[in-house]
Design an enzyme around this catalytic site. Structure first.
Site, PDB file in Angstrom:
ATOM      1  N   HIS A 145      -1.739  -5.878  -9.617  1.00 18.38           N
ATOM      2  CA  HIS A 145      -2.187  -4.701 -10.461  1.00 18.38           C
ATOM      3  C   HIS A 145      -2.392  -5.203 -11.953  1.00 18.38           C
ATOM      4  O   HIS A 145      -1.606  -5.591 -12.668  1.00 18.38           O
ATOM      5  CB  HIS A 145      -1.274  -3.459 -10.370  1.00 18.38           C
ATOM      6  CG  HIS A 145      -1.272  -2.926  -8.896  1.00 18.38           C
ATOM      7  ND1 HIS A 145      -2.003  -1.780  -8.711  1.00 18.38           N
ATOM      8  CD2 HIS A 145      -0.747  -3.182  -7.912  1.00 18.38           C
ATOM      9  CE1 HIS A 145      -1.828  -1.279  -7.370  1.00 18.38           C
ATOM     10  NE2 HIS A 145      -1.077  -2.273  -7.005  1.00 18.38           N
TER      11      HIS A 145
ATOM     12  N   CYS B  90      -3.974   6.071  -5.736  1.00 17.87           N
ATOM     13  CA  CYS B  90      -3.301   4.549  -5.436  1.00 17.87           C
ATOM     14  C   CYS B  90      -1.581   4.563  -5.549  1.00 17.87           C
ATOM     15  O   CYS B  90      -1.314   4.652  -6.690  1.00 17.87           O
ATOM     16  CB  CYS B  90      -4.239   3.629  -6.174  1.00 17.87           C
ATOM     17  SG  CYS B  90      -3.710   1.858  -5.771  1.00 17.87           S
TER      18      CYS B  90
ATOM     19  N   GLU C 253      -9.748  -0.027  -6.585  1.00 10.77           N
ATOM     20  CA  GLU C 253      -8.972  -0.761  -5.942  1.00 10.77           C
ATOM     21  C   GLU C 253      -9.434  -2.087  -5.443  1.00 10.77           C
ATOM     22  O   GLU C 253     -10.642  -2.046  -5.176  1.00 10.77           O
ATOM     23  CB  GLU C 253      -8.389  -0.049  -4.584  1.00 10.77           C
ATOM     24  CG  GLU C 253      -7.227   1.138  -4.893  1.00 10.77           C
ATOM     25  CD  GLU C 253      -6.800   1.678  -3.487  1.00 10.77           C
ATOM     26  OE1 GLU C 253      -6.935   0.688  -2.663  1.00 10.77           O
ATOM     27  OE2 GLU C 253      -6.251   2.561  -3.419  1.00 10.77           O
TER      28      GLU C 253
ATOM     29  N   GLY D  87      -0.656   1.444  -7.096  1.00 16.77           N
ATOM     30  CA  GLY D  87      -1.175   1.467  -8.685  1.00 16.77           C
ATOM     31  C   GLY D  87      -0.519   2.305  -9.513  1.00 16.77           C
ATOM     32  O   GLY D  87      -0.084   1.914 -10.552  1.00 16.77           O
TER      33      GLY D  87
ATOM     34  N   CYS E 230       0.794  -1.332  -0.158  1.00 18.19           N
ATOM     35  CA  CYS E 230       0.105   0.060  -0.005  1.00 18.19           C
ATOM     36  C   CYS E 230       0.790   1.205  -0.152  1.00 18.19           C
ATOM     37  O   CYS E 230       1.716   1.649   1.016  1.00 18.19           O
ATOM     38  CB  CYS E 230      -1.256  -0.062   1.285  1.00 18.19           C
ATOM     39  SG  CYS E 230      -1.940   1.380   1.149  1.00 18.19           S
TER      40      CYS E 230
HETATM   41  N1  LIG Z   1      -4.072   2.162  -1.761  1.00 14.35           N
HETATM   42  C1  LIG Z   1      -3.222   1.390  -1.837  1.00 14.35           C
HETATM   43  C2  LIG Z   1      -3.327   0.265  -2.403  1.00 14.35           C
HETATM   44  C3  LIG Z   1      -4.117  -0.606  -2.015  1.00 14.35           C
HETATM   45  C4  LIG Z   1      -4.070  -2.131  -2.647  1.00 14.35           C
HETATM   46  C5  LIG Z   1      -5.443  -2.932  -1.943  1.00 14.35           C
HETATM   47  N2  LIG Z   1      -6.625  -2.449  -2.515  1.00 14.35           N
HETATM   48  C6  LIG Z   1      -4.848  -4.402  -2.509  1.00 14.35           C
HETATM   49  O1  LIG Z   1      -5.939  -5.273  -2.412  1.00 14.35           O
HETATM   50  O2  LIG Z   1      -3.989  -4.551  -3.047  1.00 14.35           O
HETATM   51  C7  LIG Z   1      -1.815   2.014  -2.202  1.00 14.35           C
HETATM   52  O3  LIG Z   1      -1.627   3.412  -2.265  1.00 14.35           O
HETATM   53  O4  LIG Z   1      -0.920   1.614  -2.937  1.00 14.35           O
END
Ligand SMILES: N[C@H](CCC[C@H](N)C(=O)O)C(=O)O
Length: 271
Positions: free
Chosen positions: A154, A209, A200, A212, A75
């Site tokens: 991703h 993200c 997400e 991401g 994250c």
């Molecule tokens: N907000 C996060 C990503 C969360 C990823 C999560 N949703 C998953 O299940 O991989 C970021 O800033 O990288």
């Protein structure tokens, strides 16, 4: 019994940070989801826990949980926030985070911007993982995505508009992603700039993200669409991403903001 928490965000991607370094907290996926609930709980995109580090040279062990209770290996925005929190608490401008994705060195610049070394991208289809060895999906989509993992899966679609975003949930749950996936929609705006929106995994569309953005730049470089240093414009603001040719590591730079500190009675939440 009151448990304190920090409420932080990275470009509007917001987090509840619970510190378990001195007291183990009874957290279950049900309770995490209840705490993350926007109406019935504190509300956040991810809940983050801190525990004593066990990796050599790391200052803190950090775990990330989505509002559906599932755990994420990485994250990026929360990693910047935790690095900033450690700096606020210790004065250490070079904290090192231990995460499930690896040990991530960070640095806080005098202007407050935080850089996290997010490590090396995992680029094989098995790393994402994909159920098949190719990127095509069974849904009518804007071209085949590129897949990359920063410790979490991703898929990046390169688009000319963001109409596909409404398919984010269906894509997240497409059977090609046996562990689901974070779905990025990237619009290239120049050799060093892109616009990105992310649906997400386990959370839905967020204002930003970080992992991401890292994955989108890596995927765009692999397709020859941008250079290795790229500004990523998200709804919540800008991140600077560099995929180093020398080290193969991905560096992510951006702000981290403390919104407030609070207390909560965990026993008031379902377990
Ligand atoms: N907000 C996060 C990503 C969360 C990823 C999560 N949703 C998953 O299940 O991989 C970021 O800033 O990288």
């Amino acid at each position: 019994m009151l448990t304190s928490f920090h409420k932080m965000h990275g470009l509007g991607n917001d987090f509840v940070i619970l510190d378990e370094r001195t007291t183990h907290l009874a957290l279950t996926p049900v309770r995490i989801a209840a705490l993350a609930h926007r109406k019935r709980g504190i509300g956040c995109d991810q809940l983050v826990t801190l525990r004593p580090a066990c990796a050599e040279g790391a200052d803190v062990f950090v775990r990330f949980f989505n509002p559906d209770g599932s755990e994420a290996g990485a994250c990026g925005n929360a990693s910047r926030c935790v690095a900033d929190l450690v700096f606020r608490q210790t004065g250490n401008r070079a904290p090192v985070l231990q995460t499930r994705a690896g040990v991530l060195p960070a640095s806080i610049a005098p202007d407050g911007l935080v850089t996290v070394d997010m490590g090396q991208p995992r680029l094989s289809w098995q790393d994402v993982p994909l159920a098949q060895a190719h990127d095509t999906l069974s849904l009518p989509l804007p071209g085949a995505p590129a897949a990359a993992s920063m410790g979490n899966p991703h898929a990046t679609f390169f688009v000319s508009d963001f109409s596909g975003l409404e398919q984010g949930y269906a894509l997240e749950h497409n059977p090609i992603f046996p562990e689901r996936a974070n779905i990025g929609f990237a619009k290239i705006e120049g050799p060093n700039r892109m616009r990105l929106k992310v649906h997400e995994r386990g959370a839905g569309v967020t204002e930003a993200c970080g992992s991401g953005a890292c994955a989108a730049v890596v995927n765009a470089v692999r397709r020859g669409l941008v250079e290795r240093v790229c500004e990523v414009e998200l709804d919540g603001g800008l991140l600077r991403i560099e995929w180093s040719a020398q080290t193969n590591h991905v560096l992510m730079t951006g702000p981290a903001t403390l919104s407030f500190e609070g207390t909560v009675v965990l026993a008031d939440y379902p377990a």
